[in-house]
Design a protein around this motif. Structure first.
Motif, PDB file in Angstrom:
ATOM      1  N   ASP A  66       0.895  -1.055   0.019  1.00 46.81           N
ATOM      2  CA  ASP A  66       0.112   0.014  -0.052  1.00 46.81           C
ATOM      3  C   ASP A  66       0.908   1.356   0.175  1.00 46.81           C
ATOM      4  O   ASP A  66       2.139   1.130   0.221  1.00 46.81           O
ATOM      5  CB  ASP A  66      -1.136  -0.108   1.255  1.00 46.81           C
ATOM      6  N   LYS A  67       0.372   2.265  -0.113  1.00 46.92           N
ATOM      7  CA  LYS A  67       1.018   3.482  -0.320  1.00 46.92           C
ATOM      8  C   LYS A  67       1.951   3.900   1.189  1.00 46.92           C
ATOM      9  O   LYS A  67       2.952   4.445   1.289  1.00 46.92           O
ATOM     10  CB  LYS A  67       0.266   4.799  -0.584  1.00 46.92           C
ATOM     11  N   LEU A 113      -0.471  -1.623 -15.844  1.00 49.72           N
ATOM     12  CA  LEU A 113      -0.203  -0.569 -14.964  1.00 49.72           C
ATOM     13  C   LEU A 113      -0.479  -0.761 -13.470  1.00 49.72           C
ATOM     14  O   LEU A 113       0.192  -0.390 -12.764  1.00 49.72           O
ATOM     15  CB  LEU A 113      -1.326   0.479 -15.449  1.00 49.72           C
ATOM     16  N   GLY A 114      -1.428  -1.525 -13.142  1.00 56.14           N
ATOM     17  CA  GLY A 114      -1.696  -1.888 -11.862  1.00 56.14           C
ATOM     18  C   GLY A 114      -0.589  -2.570 -11.130  1.00 56.14           C
ATOM     19  O   GLY A 114      -0.441  -2.449 -10.143  1.00 56.14           O
ATOM     20  N   LEU A 167       2.543  -2.450 -11.987  1.00 51.63           N
ATOM     21  CA  LEU A 167       3.733  -1.310 -11.863  1.00 51.63           C
ATOM     22  C   LEU A 167       3.325  -0.509 -10.517  1.00 51.63           C
ATOM     23  O   LEU A 167       4.200  -0.337  -9.809  1.00 51.63           O
ATOM     24  CB  LEU A 167       3.731  -0.393 -13.100  1.00 51.63           C
ATOM     25  N   ARG A 168       2.203  -0.112 -10.479  1.00 47.52           N
ATOM     26  CA  ARG A 168       2.060   0.890  -9.332  1.00 47.52           C
ATOM     27  C   ARG A 168       2.058   0.183  -7.882  1.00 47.52           C
ATOM     28  O   ARG A 168       2.464   0.324  -6.997  1.00 47.52           O
ATOM     29  CB  ARG A 168       0.559   1.469  -9.457  1.00 47.52           C
ATOM     30  N   ALA A 169       1.465  -1.303  -8.022  1.00 45.10           N
ATOM     31  CA  ALA A 169       1.509  -1.868  -6.849  1.00 45.10           C
ATOM     32  C   ALA A 169       2.810  -2.552  -6.337  1.00 45.10           C
ATOM     33  O   ALA A 169       3.112  -2.590  -5.236  1.00 45.10           O
ATOM     34  CB  ALA A 169       0.525  -3.220  -7.042  1.00 45.10           C
ATOM     35  N   GLY A 186       5.875  -0.885  -7.288  1.00 52.64           N
ATOM     36  CA  GLY A 186       6.941   0.005  -7.008  1.00 52.64           C
ATOM     37  C   GLY A 186       7.866  -0.003  -8.268  1.00 52.64           C
ATOM     38  O   GLY A 186       8.754   1.105  -8.224  1.00 52.64           O
ATOM     39  N   GLN A 226       9.045   0.637 -12.250  1.00 47.69           N
ATOM     40  CA  GLN A 226       8.331   1.908 -13.297  1.00 47.69           C
ATOM     41  C   GLN A 226       8.340   1.343 -14.768  1.00 47.69           C
ATOM     42  O   GLN A 226       7.692   2.033 -15.779  1.00 47.69           O
ATOM     43  CB  GLN A 226       9.366   3.028 -13.179  1.00 47.69           C
ATOM     44  N   LEU A 267       5.942   4.146 -16.007  1.00 47.14           N
ATOM     45  CA  LEU A 267       5.060   5.266 -15.070  1.00 47.14           C
ATOM     46  C   LEU A 267       5.967   6.452 -14.737  1.00 47.14           C
ATOM     47  O   LEU A 267       7.087   6.461 -14.936  1.00 47.14           O
ATOM     48  CB  LEU A 267       5.030   4.585 -13.627  1.00 47.14           C
TER      49      LEU A 267
END
Length: 88
Positions: free
Chosen positions: A22-23, A60-61, A63-65, A67, A69, A88
């Motif tokens: 998570d963030k 994309l999910g 990559l975001r999850a 970390g 790029q 990203l």
């Protein structure tokens, strides 16, 4: 594909588990990247008639999850090879 990448001198892992955070850094789980190259590039392999928006959204999910790029989506199922680079 893995053989060719390794023959080219690249470090490649298949079905590599990557952590999802998570963030705030809380570990949420993991997913398996089809290929993980040089500890920095996620490659998602598809066998569909064409690349669909959901294939790109899925990557994309990831990559975001994770970390990371950089990713590629490669579709072998279309009449012509389809490759999308995602940063990203």
């Amino acid at each position: 594909m893995v053989h060719r990448l390794r023959k080219g001198g690249l470090f490649v892992e298949q079905q590599k588990p990557l952590l999802v955070r998570d963030k705030d850094g809380t570990l949420l789980g993991s997913f398996f990247a089809d290929l993980f190259v040089e500890n920095c590039l996620i490659i998602e392999l598809k066998a569909a008639r064409t690349l669909a928006p959901e294939h790109i959204a899925q990557t994309l999910g990831y990559l975001r999850a994770s970390g990371f790029q950089d990713a590629m989506v490669i579709n072998f199922g279309a009449p012509r090879l389809q490759v999308r680079k995602i940063i990203l």
